[in-house]
Design an enzyme around this catalytic site. Structure first.
Site, PDB file in Angstrom:
ATOM      1  N   ASN A  15       0.858  -1.182   0.000  1.00 13.58           N
ATOM      2  CA  ASN A  15       0.000   0.000   0.000  1.00 13.58           C
ATOM      3  C   ASN A  15       0.892   1.229   0.000  1.00 13.58           C
ATOM      4  O   ASN A  15       1.999   1.168   0.532  1.00 13.58           O
ATOM      5  CB  ASN A  15      -0.850   0.041   1.280  1.00 13.58           C
ATOM      6  CG  ASN A  15      -2.025  -0.888   1.213  1.00 13.58           C
ATOM      7  OD1 ASN A  15      -2.158  -1.671   0.274  1.00 13.58           O
ATOM      8  ND2 ASN A  15      -2.870  -0.815   2.213  1.00 13.58           N
ATOM      9  N   ASP A  38      -4.835  -5.450   2.679  1.00 14.01           N
ATOM     10  CA  ASP A  38      -6.003  -6.256   3.071  1.00 14.01           C
ATOM     11  C   ASP A  38      -5.860  -7.721   2.667  1.00 14.01           C
ATOM     12  O   ASP A  38      -6.459  -8.593   3.272  1.00 14.01           O
ATOM     13  CB  ASP A  38      -7.270  -5.671   2.439  1.00 14.01           C
ATOM     14  CG  ASP A  38      -7.625  -4.337   3.090  1.00 14.01           C
ATOM     15  OD1 ASP A  38      -7.546  -4.259   4.330  1.00 14.01           O
ATOM     16  OD2 ASP A  38      -7.947  -3.379   2.366  1.00 14.01           O
ATOM     17  N   LYS A  73      11.832 -17.030  -7.770  1.00  9.65           N
ATOM     18  CA  LYS A  73      11.435 -15.884  -8.591  1.00  9.65           C
ATOM     19  C   LYS A  73      10.629 -16.369  -9.806  1.00  9.65           C
ATOM     20  O   LYS A  73      11.058 -17.296 -10.515  1.00  9.65           O
ATOM     21  CB  LYS A  73      12.691 -15.141  -9.066  1.00  9.65           C
ATOM     22  CG  LYS A  73      12.341 -13.875  -9.815  1.00  9.65           C
ATOM     23  CD  LYS A  73      13.569 -13.146 -10.313  1.00  9.65           C
ATOM     24  CE  LYS A  73      13.131 -12.011 -11.211  1.00  9.65           C
ATOM     25  NZ  LYS A  73      14.204 -11.486 -12.014  1.00  9.65           N
ATOM     26  N   PRO A 115      -5.403 -10.709   8.461  1.00  7.88           N
ATOM     27  CA  PRO A 115      -6.128 -10.410   9.697  1.00  7.88           C
ATOM     28  C   PRO A 115      -6.354  -8.902   9.825  1.00  7.88           C
ATOM     29  O   PRO A 115      -5.529  -8.110   9.364  1.00  7.88           O
ATOM     30  CB  PRO A 115      -5.177 -10.896  10.801  1.00  7.88           C
ATOM     31  CG  PRO A 115      -3.843 -11.017  10.156  1.00  7.88           C
ATOM     32  CD  PRO A 115      -4.069 -11.267   8.705  1.00  7.88           C
ATOM     33  N   ILE A 166      -6.058  -6.156  12.093  1.00  4.40           N
ATOM     34  CA  ILE A 166      -5.329  -5.947  13.357  1.00  4.40           C
ATOM     35  C   ILE A 166      -6.151  -5.085  14.311  1.00  4.40           C
ATOM     36  O   ILE A 166      -6.347  -5.421  15.486  1.00  4.40           O
ATOM     37  CB  ILE A 166      -3.945  -5.303  13.076  1.00  4.40           C
ATOM     38  CG1 ILE A 166      -3.164  -6.165  12.090  1.00  4.40           C
ATOM     39  CG2 ILE A 166      -3.154  -5.107  14.371  1.00  4.40           C
ATOM     40  CD1 ILE A 166      -1.940  -5.498  11.487  1.00  4.40           C
TER      41      ILE A 166
HETATM   42  N1  CTP Z   1      -6.372  -1.936   9.693  1.00  4.22           N
HETATM   43  C1  CTP Z   1      -5.790  -2.969  10.392  1.00  4.22           C
HETATM   44  N2  CTP Z   1      -5.658  -4.196   9.816  1.00  4.22           N
HETATM   45  C2  CTP Z   1      -6.090  -4.406   8.565  1.00  4.22           C
HETATM   46  C3  CTP Z   1      -6.690  -3.363   7.834  1.00  4.22           C
HETATM   47  C4  CTP Z   1      -6.811  -2.142   8.431  1.00  4.22           C
HETATM   48  O1  CTP Z   1      -5.364  -2.754  11.544  1.00  4.22           O
HETATM   49  N3  CTP Z   1      -5.937  -5.598   8.035  1.00  4.22           N
HETATM   50  C5  CTP Z   1      -6.548  -0.641  10.356  1.00  4.22           C
HETATM   51  C6  CTP Z   1      -5.773   0.503   9.743  1.00  4.22           C
HETATM   52  O2  CTP Z   1      -4.500   0.624  10.343  1.00  4.22           O
HETATM   53  C7  CTP Z   1      -6.665   1.694  10.040  1.00  4.22           C
HETATM   54  C8  CTP Z   1      -8.073   1.100   9.993  1.00  4.22           C
HETATM   55  O3  CTP Z   1      -7.914  -0.286  10.211  1.00  4.22           O
HETATM   56  O4  CTP Z   1      -6.485   2.171  11.330  1.00  4.22           O
HETATM   57  C9  CTP Z   1      -8.831   1.342   8.733  1.00  4.22           C
HETATM   58  O5  CTP Z   1      -8.069   0.885   7.637  1.00  4.22           O
HETATM   59  P1  CTP Z   1      -8.694   0.910   6.181  1.00  4.22           P
HETATM   60  O6  CTP Z   1      -7.713   0.313   5.226  1.00  4.22           O
HETATM   61  O7  CTP Z   1      -9.205   2.283   5.904  1.00  4.22           O
HETATM   62  O8  CTP Z   1      -9.947  -0.016   6.422  1.00  4.22           O
HETATM   63  P2  CTP Z   1     -10.371  -1.369   5.848  1.00  4.22           P
HETATM   64  O9  CTP Z   1     -10.991  -2.124   6.948  1.00  4.22           O
HETATM   65  O10 CTP Z   1      -9.226  -2.030   5.165  1.00  4.22           O
HETATM   66  O11 CTP Z   1     -11.502  -0.947   4.822  1.00  4.22           O
HETATM   67  P3  CTP Z   1     -11.418  -0.502   3.282  1.00  4.22           P
HETATM   68  O12 CTP Z   1      -9.993  -0.684   2.842  1.00  4.22           O
HETATM   69  O13 CTP Z   1     -12.363  -1.425   2.629  1.00  4.22           O
HETATM   70  O14 CTP Z   1     -11.867   0.915   3.264  1.00  4.22           O
END
Ligand code: CTP
Length: 399
Positions: A210, A279, A289, A306, A308
C-alpha cells in the site's frame, strides 16, 4: 518559529572531535527559537574556536571562570539563573568523571555544580573509553543524580574503530530537547502504534503493498514519547529514522504486524492503528522468482489478512483504540460506518490524495457524535494536538 521559543539553553561544549557537530546543533536550536549561551572548555577551544559559536548564537561565548564581563563577576552563577536547561554536547569521559565527582575546576563544571536546572549530556568518546568500568560507574552515578544521558550512538568513530560512543546527531539532540519541554501528561502510560505499509510477497523479489510513507504514524509515536508515554511502534518498511526514545519493531507483512501487535496489546493502555495494512496477501506466493516463460502473467490467488485493529478492539480488557482511515472521498456516513465496523471509539479520517507522502496533513475526528474537522498543519504539530485529544478521551473513558 519552533518549539523552543522563549527557551534559554546553556550549551556546554567539552573537548572532543564531535565539537564540530555542536556548531550545527547551535544553529538547529536557534532555528527552533531558543536563545543559546555557549560555554566551552579549554580543550573544546582547541577543536573549534569560540568565534564560530559566537557567530552562530549571536551571543558572547564563555570560556573562563574568571570572565569579568559580568558586573558581579559571577558568570558561573548568572548563566544558569536565566537558563531553562543545561545541555552538554559533546560530553567527554573526563568531563563526565568531573561531574560525577562534583569537581569544579573550570567554568563549565563550576556552573553545573551551581545549577539547579535540568542537565542533559551527550557523551562522545572512543568505544573503549565508553566501556571502561570507571566511565560506566560515572554514567550510573550521573543517572542517579538526575542527569539525562542522551545516547551515545553506535557506529564508525573518528579513531577508525566501530562501536558505542558516537555523539548523537544534532537533529537527535534537538528532538530530545524539544521532547524535554513538552508537558509530560502521559507519563506512566504505554502507547502501541502501527505505521507505514505492509509488504506482501508475490515471490522473493516482488511484493504487493500500500502507499504509505509512515510519516503520520512516526509523528504520533514521537508526540506520545514527548508527552512522557512509553511507546512501541510496530512499523512496516519506511525510510524513516525511529523517533528517539521510541521502541520500534520492524515488520514486513500484515501477519507479522498482527503477531507483533498482539504480543504487546494486552500490556498497552492505548493502541493507535495508523498503518496502511494490505487487506490481502498472496496465498500462492512463490519461493522462487517467477519467470516470464510463456508471456502469461502469473495467476495470483489471494487470502484475507487479519484485521489488526478489529482484533485489538475486540480484546477483553484491551487497550483504548484509535483507528485511521485514508479515503479518496470524505463521506461522514461511510467514516462512521467504518468506525462502527472496527468497534473503536475514535477514527481519524483524512483524504488520501492530500496527505500521502506529504509533510502536512488535514484530519477529521469521527466519534459517536459525528465528524469534526481538527485542522491542517505540519504532521508533528497535528500529531501533538491529536495526541492530547486522544489522551483527553482516554482519561474520560477511564473515569
Ligand atoms: N487496519 C488494520 N488491519 C487491517 C486493515 C486495516 O489494523 N488488516 C486498520 C488501519 O490501520 C486503520 C483502519 O484499520 O487504522 C482502517 O483501515 P482501512 O484500510 O481504511 O480499512 P479497511 O478495513 O481495510 O476498509 P477498506 O480498505 O475497505 O476501506
Amino acid at each position: 518559529m519552533g518549539d523552543l521559543l522563549d527557551k534559554h539553553i546553556v550549551l556546554g561544549i567539552s573537548g572532543g572531535i564531535a565539537c564540530y557537530k555542536s556548531a550545527d546543533l547551535v544553529r538547529r536550536l536557534i532555528e527552533q527559537g531558543a536563545t543559546v549561551d555557549v560555554v566551552m572548555t579549554d580543550s573544546a577551544c582547541k577543536f573549534v574556536t569560540p568565534v564560530t559559536f559566537q557567530a552562530l548564537s549571536g551571543r558572547p561565548v564563555y570560556t573562563d571562570l574568571w570572565d569579568n564581563r559580568a558586573p558581579n563577576n559571577m558568570v558561573h552563577i548568572n548563566l544558569t539563573r536565566q537558563a531553562d536547561l543545561v545541555l552538554i554536547a559533546p560530553a567527554t569521559a573526563n568531563l563526565m568523571a568531573k561531574l560525577a565527582q562534583g569537581l569544579a575546576d573550570d567554568l563549565l563544571t563550576t556552573l553545573c555544580l551551581a545549577s539547579t536546572k535540568p542537565l542533559m549530556i551527550a557523551p562522545a568518546m572512543n568505544r573503549e573509553m565508553w566501556q571502561a568500568p570507571s566511565t560506566q560507574r560515572n554514567v550510573s552515578q550521573l543517572r542517579t543524580d538526575g542527569v539525562q544521558i542522551l545516547g551515545p550512538g553506535t557506529g564508525e568513530q573518528a579513531c577508525g574503530e566501530t562501536g558505542d560512543g558516537r555523539m548523537l546527531e544534532p537533529h537527535e539532540l534537538v528532538a530530545a530537547v524539544r521532547a524535554h519541554f513538552q508537558p509530560k501528561t502521559m507519563k506512566g502510560l504505554s502507547v502501541l502504534l502501527t505505521a507505514g505499509p505492509t509488504c506482501e510477497p508475490i515471490d522473493p523479489v516482488r511484493v504487493i503493498t500500500n502507499r504509505s510513507s509512515g510519516k503520520t504514524g512516526y509523528a504520533l509515536a514521537q508526540a506520545a514519547h514527548e508527552a512522557g508515554a512509553q511507546v512501541t511502534l510496530v512499523s512496516g518498511p519506511t525510510g524513516l529514522p525511529c523517533p528517539p526514545g521510541v521502541t520500534r519493531i520492524s515488520v514486513q507483512t500484515a501477519q507479522q504486524m498482527h503477531q507483533a501487535v498482539m504480543q504487546h496489546a494486552s500490556t498497552s493502555d492505548i493502541f493507535i492503528a495508523v498503518a496502511a495494512v494490505a487487506d490481502w496477501r498472496v496465498a500462492n506466493a512463490s519461493t522462487e522468482k517467477l519467470k516470464k516463460t510463456d508471456g502469461q502473467p502469473p495467476k495470483l490467488e489471494f487470502a484475507i489478512n487479519p484485521d489488526i485493529l478489529k482484533d485489538v478492539a475486540g480484546m477483553a480488557n484491551g487497550p483504548w483504540c484509535v483507528g485511521f482511515a485514508a479515503e479518496t472521498t470524505l463521506d461522514p456516513e461511510q467514516a462512521q460506518a467504518k468506525r462502527q465496523r472496527k468497534a473503536v471509539p475514535l477514527l481519524i479520517a483524512n483524504l488520501a490524495q492530500q496527505v500521502m507522502d506529504a509533510d502536512h496533513t488535514t484530519i477529521h475526528l469521527v466519534d459517536d457524535t459525528g465528524m469534526t474537522a481538527m485542522g491542517t498543519g505540519h504532521k508533528l504539530d497535528i500529531a501533538r494536538k491529536l495526541m492530547s485529544e486522544i489522551y483527553k478521551r482516554y482519561r474520560q473513558h477511564q473515569a
